[in-house]
Design a protein around this motif. Structure first.
Motif, PDB file in Angstrom:
ATOM      1  N   UNK A  35      52.832  50.459  37.006  1.00 35.09           N
ATOM      2  CA  UNK A  35      52.249  49.697  38.107  1.00 35.09           C
ATOM      3  C   UNK A  35      53.020  49.829  39.397  1.00 35.09           C
ATOM      4  N   UNK A  36      54.345  49.719  39.294  1.00 35.87           N
ATOM      5  CA  UNK A  36      55.089  49.589  40.545  1.00 35.87           C
ATOM      6  C   UNK A  36      55.792  50.865  40.981  1.00 35.87           C
ATOM      7  N   UNK A  37      55.902  51.829  40.054  1.00 33.88           N
ATOM      8  CA  UNK A  37      56.573  53.066  40.435  1.00 33.88           C
ATOM      9  C   UNK A  37      55.612  54.229  40.433  1.00 33.88           C
ATOM     10  N   UNK A  38      54.350  53.964  40.344  1.00 32.70           N
ATOM     11  CA  UNK A  38      53.314  54.986  40.224  1.00 32.70           C
ATOM     12  C   UNK A  38      53.725  56.041  39.215  1.00 32.70           C
ATOM     13  N   UNK A  39      54.320  55.563  38.107  1.00 31.32           N
ATOM     14  CA  UNK A  39      54.720  56.446  37.012  1.00 31.32           C
ATOM     15  C   UNK A  39      55.760  57.484  37.384  1.00 31.32           C
ATOM     16  N   UNK A  40      56.399  57.310  38.535  1.00 34.75           N
ATOM     17  CA  UNK A  40      57.539  58.189  38.819  1.00 34.75           C
ATOM     18  C   UNK A  40      58.685  57.790  37.915  1.00 34.75           C
ATOM     19  N   UNK A  41      59.601  58.727  37.680  1.00 35.80           N
ATOM     20  CA  UNK A  41      60.679  58.375  36.757  1.00 35.80           C
ATOM     21  C   UNK A  41      61.445  57.149  37.249  1.00 35.80           C
ATOM     22  N   UNK A  42      61.618  56.219  36.321  1.00 31.59           N
ATOM     23  CA  UNK A  42      62.225  54.954  36.705  1.00 31.59           C
ATOM     24  C   UNK A  42      63.736  54.990  36.813  1.00 31.59           C
ATOM     25  N   UNK A  43      64.428  55.634  35.880  1.00 29.53           N
ATOM     26  CA  UNK A  43      65.886  55.536  35.933  1.00 29.53           C
ATOM     27  C   UNK A  43      66.412  55.996  37.301  1.00 29.53           C
ATOM     28  N   UNK A  44      67.240  55.179  37.855  1.00 30.39           N
ATOM     29  CA  UNK A  44      67.795  55.504  39.170  1.00 30.39           C
ATOM     30  C   UNK A  44      67.185  54.676  40.276  1.00 30.39           C
ATOM     31  N   UNK A  45      65.969  54.136  40.058  1.00 27.54           N
ATOM     32  CA  UNK A  45      65.357  53.322  41.104  1.00 27.54           C
ATOM     33  C   UNK A  45      66.116  52.018  41.266  1.00 27.54           C
ATOM     34  N   UNK A  46      65.950  51.422  42.426  1.00 29.59           N
ATOM     35  CA  UNK A  46      66.633  50.158  42.694  1.00 29.59           C
ATOM     36  C   UNK A  46      65.604  49.039  42.736  1.00 29.59           C
ATOM     37  N   UNK A  47      65.863  48.011  41.970  1.00 27.63           N
ATOM     38  CA  UNK A  47      64.988  46.833  41.946  1.00 27.63           C
ATOM     39  C   UNK A  47      65.705  45.715  42.690  1.00 27.63           C
ATOM     40  N   UNK A  48      64.987  45.074  43.589  1.00 26.43           N
ATOM     41  CA  UNK A  48      65.592  43.973  44.346  1.00 26.43           C
ATOM     42  C   UNK A  48      65.047  42.653  43.823  1.00 26.43           C
ATOM     43  N   UNK A  49      65.955  41.793  43.350  1.00 27.25           N
ATOM     44  CA  UNK A  49      65.534  40.492  42.826  1.00 27.25           C
ATOM     45  C   UNK A  49      66.386  39.444  43.514  1.00 27.25           C
ATOM     46  N   UNK A  50      65.741  38.637  44.350  1.00 28.07           N
ATOM     47  CA  UNK A  50      66.510  37.645  45.100  1.00 28.07           C
ATOM     48  C   UNK A  50      67.459  38.375  46.027  1.00 28.07           C
ATOM     49  N   UNK A  51      68.737  38.065  45.864  1.00 27.13           N
ATOM     50  CA  UNK A  51      69.732  38.712  46.725  1.00 27.13           C
ATOM     51  C   UNK A  51      70.284  39.979  46.106  1.00 27.13           C
ATOM     52  N   UNK A  54      56.408  41.553  43.566  1.00 21.09           N
ATOM     53  CA  UNK A  54      55.565  41.735  42.391  1.00 21.09           C
ATOM     54  C   UNK A  54      56.034  40.848  41.252  1.00 21.09           C
ATOM     55  N   UNK A  55      55.071  40.303  40.515  1.00 19.93           N
ATOM     56  CA  UNK A  55      55.409  39.438  39.395  1.00 19.93           C
ATOM     57  C   UNK A  55      55.782  40.245  38.174  1.00 19.93           C
ATOM     58  N   UNK A  56      56.822  39.811  37.494  1.00 20.91           N
ATOM     59  CA  UNK A  56      57.160  40.441  36.222  1.00 20.91           C
ATOM     60  C   UNK A  56      57.750  39.388  35.307  1.00 20.91           C
ATOM     61  N   UNK A  67      59.464  36.348  37.373  1.00 23.47           N
ATOM     62  CA  UNK A  67      60.211  36.469  38.616  1.00 23.47           C
ATOM     63  C   UNK A  67      59.457  37.407  39.547  1.00 23.47           C
ATOM     64  N   UNK A  68      59.837  37.379  40.792  1.00 21.48           N
ATOM     65  CA  UNK A  68      59.245  38.312  41.743  1.00 21.48           C
ATOM     66  C   UNK A  68      60.300  39.333  42.164  1.00 21.48           C
ATOM     67  N   UNK A  69      59.935  40.611  42.068  1.00 17.94           N
ATOM     68  CA  UNK A  69      60.894  41.648  42.429  1.00 17.94           C
ATOM     69  C   UNK A  69      60.231  42.632  43.372  1.00 17.94           C
ATOM     70  N   UNK A  70      61.075  43.406  44.039  1.00 21.71           N
ATOM     71  CA  UNK A  70      60.566  44.525  44.838  1.00 21.71           C
ATOM     72  C   UNK A  70      61.317  45.765  44.400  1.00 21.71           C
ATOM     73  N   UNK A  71      60.634  46.890  44.490  1.00 25.80           N
ATOM     74  CA  UNK A  71      61.320  48.153  44.194  1.00 25.80           C
ATOM     75  C   UNK A  71      61.600  48.859  45.510  1.00 25.80           C
ATOM     76  N   UNK A  72      62.831  49.237  45.666  1.00 26.72           N
ATOM     77  CA  UNK A  72      63.185  49.886  46.930  1.00 26.72           C
ATOM     78  C   UNK A  72      62.425  51.177  47.096  1.00 26.72           C
ATOM     79  N   UNK A  73      61.815  51.318  48.256  1.00 28.75           N
ATOM     80  CA  UNK A  73      61.091  52.554  48.523  1.00 28.75           C
ATOM     81  C   UNK A  73      59.627  52.460  48.184  1.00 28.75           C
TER      82      UNK A  73
END
Lengths: 867, 95
Positions: A642-658, A596-598, A581-587
C-alpha cells in the motif's frame, strides 16, 4: 363484594357438580313423592339441567370439558402432537434464551445490586464527538461536587495487579475505586466493612469478592483482617462483598477492589489522582428520586463547559453524556448486543415459521374433522362453541410448547454459564430463566397459539352442514397454499441466516491465520509487580529493563524443548485488539494527510520465528543488547504494497511521531484483530527501541507438547526473579479458540436448529400435499382410468405445490439479501446464497413427490366404493 | 321474591315452599316444580338462602332452605321495588 362471593360460589358449585346433581335428584324425588299426583311432575332431567344452568358460568364448565376433550385428542395422535409441541418448544425456547440474555444485560446489569437498572454512567466526550475513554479522577471529583441531582457518584477503573495471597501469586484484574463506591451502590458486606476509610492512613484496606474469599481462605469471614500483597505492597483485607456481586463492568467478574487512596502505593508511577489527562475512570451513580435526567444533563453540560475553559489542555471542547448503565461504551454489553439483536430477530422468524408449519398441520387435521364438527353443529353447537373448542386446543399446544421451551432455555442458559469464555479476561455471562423469562415463554406460547390456531379454527367454524363439501375443498386449499408460501419464505430466511452464522464460524476455522498456532505457548509477565520492578526508576531503568528482558530471552532459548522464542507487547486475536498508529514513509506521499494508519505491536528478535510468520524480505530485528544500530521497524507485505508501491522495503525510512525508523525486514501478512478482517498494514517496533515493563512470552515447541512447557518456562522466570509472577499461561490454540467463541455459540445453535427447521418444513409440505391429494383421489383415479400417465400427474401435483413454495422462497431470499447487504456488505458466499435455497427446493420437491407418487397407486373400483 | 318471603317465617323444604305460596296467595298462585328448583338454585348461588339436609316430621330426608341475612336484605329490596312498580301501574290505570 357480593359479586366476588357469587363467583366463588359458582366455581365451587361447578366443581362439586356431581354431588349436587345427586342431591337435587333426591330432592326432586322427595317432592314428587309428597305430591298427590306424581305423574303431573315434569321431566326430572330437564328440571335438574335447568336448575344447574341457573348457577350461571356454565361456560367455565364447558372450557374444562373442552380441555379434557383436547387432551384426549392429543393423546390419540401422539406423533402429530409430539411434532407440534417439540417444534414449538424449540422455537419458544430459542427466543426465551436470547431474551434472558437481554434481560440480564439491560434490566439487571449489576448482579447483586438492587434496582441496578437505575444506575447511570457519565461518559466524557471529545470535541469531535467520540467517547474520550473515561473521566480523569480530578474530573470525577468535580462532577461529584457539582451534580447535586445524583444521590452520589462513584468512580471505578479496571486495572491489572499482581496479588500474592496465602496460596499463590497471580495476576488478576482488579478495580480501582473511589472510597464511596460501595455506598453509592448501596451494598452491604458479607464480612468486614465496605466503606474505605476516608483518609489515606496506613490502615486503608482492600475489599475482596466472596468467591475469592472462599477460594483463598476457605470462608469469606476468615479473610477479614488478613494481609495480602498487591504489587508488592502489603495491605489488609477490610471487607468481603456480598456473594452475588462481581463488579460494575458488564460481563466481567472481579475479585479485588482497591480504594483510590492506595493507588499511589500500588501504582507508584501513576499520578492519576491528580492528573486531569489520565483518563480511564467510569463514573456511576443514581439520580435522586423524581429528578429527571434532563436536569442532571444540564448541570453536567454547565460543568463540562467550565472545565473546558479552566483546563484547556485536558478538557478543551469536551462535553459529557449521561447514559443508562447498559450502554457503557467500554462494557461487555456493547460487544455482544448487536449480535444478540440479530439473533433475536432470526429466532422470531424461526418461531413464526414453526407457527406456520403448525397451522398447516392443524389445518390438515381440521379437514378430517369436518364430519365431527358437522355433527356437533347439527346437535346445536354454535359457531362460537366450535371456535372455542379449537382455540382451547391451540392454547393447550401453546402452553405445553412454552413449558418445554422454558425448560430448554433454562438448560441452555445453564450450559452457557459454565462455558469459560476467555482465558484472558474474567468474562462471566450468567443469564437465567427467571420469572420474567417464564412470563415471556408463556406469552410467546399464547401468541403462537393464536397465530397458528386461528386458521384451522376459522376454517372449521365456517363449515355449514355435513353436505357441502365442494366449497370447502377450495377454501382451505387457498389457505394452505398461503401458509406454505409464508412458511417457505420464513424458513428460507432462517436457514440462510443459519448458513451465514455457520459460514462466519467456518471462516475462523479455515482461514490461514498466517502464523502457526500449533505448538505455541503463551505466558504474560509484568515486572511492575515484582521487587525488581519496584526499584526501577523511570529513566535509568530502561537499561536495566533491557538487560532483564535480554536475559529472559536467553534463558528461555536455552531450554532444550524450545525451538524458538520471542516476546511481544500484544497477541493477535485478543479482545483488547491491537494499537494503531499513523506513520509516514519518507519519500512517499501518504494517502491521508495526517499519516497512514497501521496496526502495531512491539516485539523482540525471534518473535517471527516463534510465531511461524515468514520474513519475506530483509532480516529480523537486531539483538536487544545492540545499542549502536539506528531505530528499526519491520513492516508487513500489505504495508509494502500500500505505502511503498511494492518497492523494496528494507532501507526505507518510516516516520512515526518524532522518530525516524529504518525498515529492516518485511513479514508475511497474518490475521491480526479478527479472522474476518481484511488485511491491514502492520508496523512492528523493536523491544530494544521501545522497551516495556510487561510482555507476552511466545515459545515454540513440538506441537502437542506446549502445555508441558509451562513449568519449565516458570522455572526460568523464577530463576531470574522469584518475585515475578507469570500469568495467563495458555497455548496459542486455546487463545485462538477463545477468540472464536462469540461466533461458535450461534453456530452451534444453528447446527441443531437448521436441520430441524428444514425437517419441519418438509413435514409441513408433505402433510399438505398428502392431504390435498387424498381429497382428490376420485379425480385422480378417473384420470388414470382415462389414460393419463402417472408421471405427468405426479409432476403436475408437485409443480402446483412447488409454485407456492417457490414464491415464498423467492420473497424470503430477497429479504435476506437486502438485509445482508445493508448490514455487512460482505461477500456473497455461494454455499449460503445458492446452496441453501437449492437444498430447500430439493427437500420441498421430495416432500411433495412422495405423497403424490403414493396417490398414483390408487385403484379405481376400490375408490368408488369408499365414498 | 315469593320464595324469599315465604322463607322469612322459617326454613322450609321444596314441597312445603310450593304449598305455602299456594296457600298464602289465597290459592291464586301455583308454583310449578319446573320453575321452583331452578329458582332455588339461583337463590343458593346468590347467597340469599342456605340449604341443609334434615329429617322431616314424617321421617323423610328433606333439604331445608333458610333465609340468610343477605337474603333478608334482598327481600326488602325486592318488596320495595315491587311496591313502587305496583303504585306506578295503579297510577297509570286510574289516569
Amino acid at each position: 363484594m357480593p359479586r366476588i362471593g357469587e363467583w366463588a360460589r359458582r366455581v365451587w358449585f361447578l366443581l362439586t357438580r356431581r354431588k349436587r346433581e345427586r342431591e337435587l335428584r333426591e330432592e326432586i324425588e322427595a317432592h314428587r313423592a309428597a305430591m298427590g299426583e306424581p305423574l303431573r311432575f315434569g321431566n326430572s332431567l330437564r328440571i335438574r339441567e335447568e336448575a344447574m344452568d341457573s348457577w350461571g358460568g356454565r361456560w367455565i364448565d364447558a372450557i374444562f370439558r373442552d380441555i379434557r376433550f383436547s387432551v384426549r385428542m392429543m393423546a390419540r395422535m401422539p406423533l402429530l402432537t409430539a411434532v407440534i409441541v417439540v417444534s414449538l418448544g424449540i422455537g419458544i425456547g430459542a427466543n426465551t434464551a436470547i431474551f434472558s440474555g437481554f434481560e440480564e444485560l439491560i434490566l439487571d446489569p449489576i448482579p447483586g445490586v438492587d434496582g441496578s437498572s437505575r444506575y447511570l454512567l457519565i461518559e466524557p466526550v471529545t470535541a469531535s464527538g467520540d467517547y474520550a475513554g473515561g473521566a480523569s479522577f480530578p474530573e470525577y471529583v468535580d462532577m461529584r461536587e457539582a451534580l447535586a441531582s445524583f444521590r452520589d457518584l462513584a468512580a471505578f477503573r479496571m486495572v491489572q495487579v499482581n496479588v500474592a495471597g496465602p496460596g499463590r501469586t497471580e495476576r488478576i484484574f482488579a478495580v480501582l475505586v473511589s472510597e464511596n463506591y460501595f455506598s453509592t451502590l448501596e451494598l452491604s458486606p458479607s464480612a468486614g466493612r465496605l466503606d474505605f476509610p476516608a483518609d489515606a492512613s496506613g490502615d486503608a484496606g482492600v475489599v475482596i469478592s466472596h468467591s475469592y474469599g472462599e477460594r483463598e481462605f476457605g470462608e469469606a469471614t476468615a479473610a477479614v483482617g488478613r494481609i495480602i500483597e498487591v504489587n508488592g505492597r502489603s495491605v489488609p483485607i477490610a471487607g468481603v462483598t456480598p456473594k452475588d456481586f462481581r463488579g460494575t463492568v458488564s460481563g466481567l467478574a472481579f475479585d479485588l477492589w482497591i480504594p483510590s487512596a492506595l493507588s499511589g502505593a500500588i501504582f507508584p508511577d501513576s499520578d492519576e489522582t491528580r492528573n486531569r489527562s489520565a483518563r480511564g475512570y467510569s463514573v456511576v451513580g443514581r439520580l435522586d428520586e423524581g429528578i429527571p435526567r434532563g436536569r442532571a444533563q444540564e448541570d453536567l453540560d454547565r460543568l463540562m463547559a467550565r472545565l473546558s475553559s479552566d483546563f484547556p489542555s485536558s478538557n478543551d471542547g469536551h462535553t459529557a453524556r449521561i447514559l443508562s448503565f447498559w450502554r457503557a461504551p467500554r462494557g461487555g454489553g456493547q460487544f455482544v448486543l448487536p449480535g444478540m439483536a440479530l439473533l433475536q430477530a432470526v429466532m422470531i422468524a424461526l418461531l413464526l415459521a414453526v407457527c406456520g408449519n403448525t397451522a398447516n398441520l392443524l389445518l390438515g387435521r381440521a379437514m378430517s374433522r369436518e364430519r365431527e364438527m358437522g355433527i356437533r353443529m347439527a346437535n346445536g353447537a354454535g359457531r362460537w362453541h366450535i371456535l372455542r373448542l379449537l382455540m382451547v386446543e391451540s392454547l393447550l399446544f401453546g402452553i405445553v410448547g412454552a413449558a418445554i421451551g422454558a425448560l430448554l432455555a433454562s438448560g441452555a442458559a445453564h450450559a452457557l454459564s459454565n462455558v469459560r469464555f476467555s482465558t484472558l479476561l474474567p468474562v462471566r455471562f450468567d443469564p437465567a430463566v427467571d420469572g420474567l423469562g417464564l412470563l415471556f415463554s408463556a406469552g410467546l406460547g399464547v401468541a403462537s397459539a393464536l397465530v397458528f390456531g386461528m386458521v384451522p379454527a376459522l376454517h372449521l367454524a365456517r363449515e355449514g352442514t355435513l353436505g357441502i363439501r365442494t366449497r370447502s375443498r377450495r377454501e382451505p386449499h387457498r389457505a394452505r397454499r398461503a401458509l406454505i408460501t409464508a412458511e417457505a419464505a420464513l424458513a428460507v430466511s432462517v436457514l440462510m441466516a443459519a448458513g451465514l452464522f455457520l459460514d462466519s464460524f467456518r471462516q475462523t476455522l479455515d482461514t490461514d491465520p498466517g502464523f502457526e498456532p500449533a505448538g505455541m505457548l503463551l505466558a504474560s509477565y509484568d515486572v511492575s509487580g515484582s521487587d525488581f520492578g519496584q526499584t526501577l526508576a523511570p529513566e535509568s531503568g530502561r537499561n536495566l529493563l533491557g538487560s532483564f528482558t535480554a536475559r529472559l530471552l536467553e534463558g528461555l532459548k536455552s531450554l532444550p524443548e524450545v525451538e524458538a522464542v520471542g516476546i511481544a507487547a500484544f497477541v493477535p486475536l485478543d479482545i483488547h485488539g491491537l494499537p494503531m498508529t499513523r506513520v509516514r514513509v519518507e519519500g512517499y506521499a501518504p494517502a491521508d494527510p495526517d499519516g497512514d494508519l497501521a496496526l502495531t505491536n512491539v516485539v523482540t528478535p525471534g518473535y517471527f520465528e516463534a510465531m511461524g510468520i515468514p520474513l519475506v524480505d530483509g532480516r529480523d530485528f537486531s539483538p536487544l543488547e545492540d545499542t549502536t544500530s539506528p531505530l528499526e521497524v519491520i513492516v508487513n507485505e500489505e504495508f509494502a504494497r500500500r505505502f511503498l508501491s511494492s518497492n523494496p522495503a528494507p532501507g526505507q525510512i518510516v516516520v512515526s511521531g518524532e522518530e525516524r525508523l529504518r525498515v529492516v525486514g518485511v513479514s508475511g501478512d497474518s490475521v491480526y484483530r479478527s479472522f474476518s478482517e481484511p488485511v491491514m498494514p502492520f508496523v512492528y517496533y523493536s523491544y530494544r527501541d521501545r522497551m516495556r515493563r510487561a510482555g507476552q512470552i511466545h515459545v515454540r515447541t513440538r506441537p502437542g507438547t506446549e502445555s508441558l512447557l509451562a513449568p519449565r518456562v516458570e522455572q526460568v522466570v523464577r530463576g531470574l526473579d522469584p518475585t515475578l509472577p507469570l500469568f495467563d499461561v495458555r497455548t496459542m490454540i486455546e487463545h485462538v479458540e477463545t477468540n472464536q467463541f462469540l461466533r461458535r455459540i450461534p453456530a452451534q445453535m444453528f447446527v441443531v436448529l437448521g436441520p430441524l427447521l428444514l425437517l419441519l418444513a418438509a413435514i409441513g409440505i408433505y402433510s399438505v400435499v398428502a392431504y390435498s391429494v387424498s381429497g382428490r383421489r376420485s379425480d385422480i383415479a378417473v384420470r388414470l382410468a382415462l389414460g393419463a400417465k402417472p408421471d405427468s400427474l405426479t409432476r403436475g401435483i408437485v409443480a402446483e405445490c412447488f409454485s407456492a413454495v417457490g414464491v415464498g422462497m423467492a420473497v424470503g431470499w430477497m429479504v435476506v439479501v437486502v438485509i445482508y447487504d445493508h448490514l455487512s456488505g460482505g461477500t456473497y458466499e455461494p454455499a449460503v446464497f445458492v446452496g441453501v435455497p437449492a437444498t430447500m427446493a430439493a427437500v420441498s420437491i421430495a416432500a411433495a413427490w412422495i405423497p403424490a407418487r403414493k396417490a398414483m397407486r390408487v385403484e379405481l373400483p376400490r375408490l368408488l366404493n369408499d365414498d | 321474591m315469593l320464595v324469599l318471603k315465604v322463607l322469612g317465617a322459617g326454613p322450609l323444604h321444596g314441597y312445603a315452599i310450593a304449598q305455602r305460596i299456594h296457600a298464602l296467595s289465597s290459592e291464586e298462585l301455583k308454583v310449578e316444580e319446573g320453575s321452583l328448583y331452578p329458582a332455588l338454585q339461583k337463590l343458593l348461588v346468590k347467597g340469599w338462602v342456605r340449604a341443609s339436609w334434615s329429617i322431616s316430621g314424617s321421617g323423610r330426608r328433606v333439604r331445608l332452605y333458610r333465609l340468610t341475612s343477605d337474603g333478608r336484605k334482598q327481600l326488602d329490596h325486592e318488596i320495595a321495588r315491587y311496591e313502587r312498580m305496583a303504585r306506578g301501574i295503579s297510577a297509570l290505570l286510574e289516569a
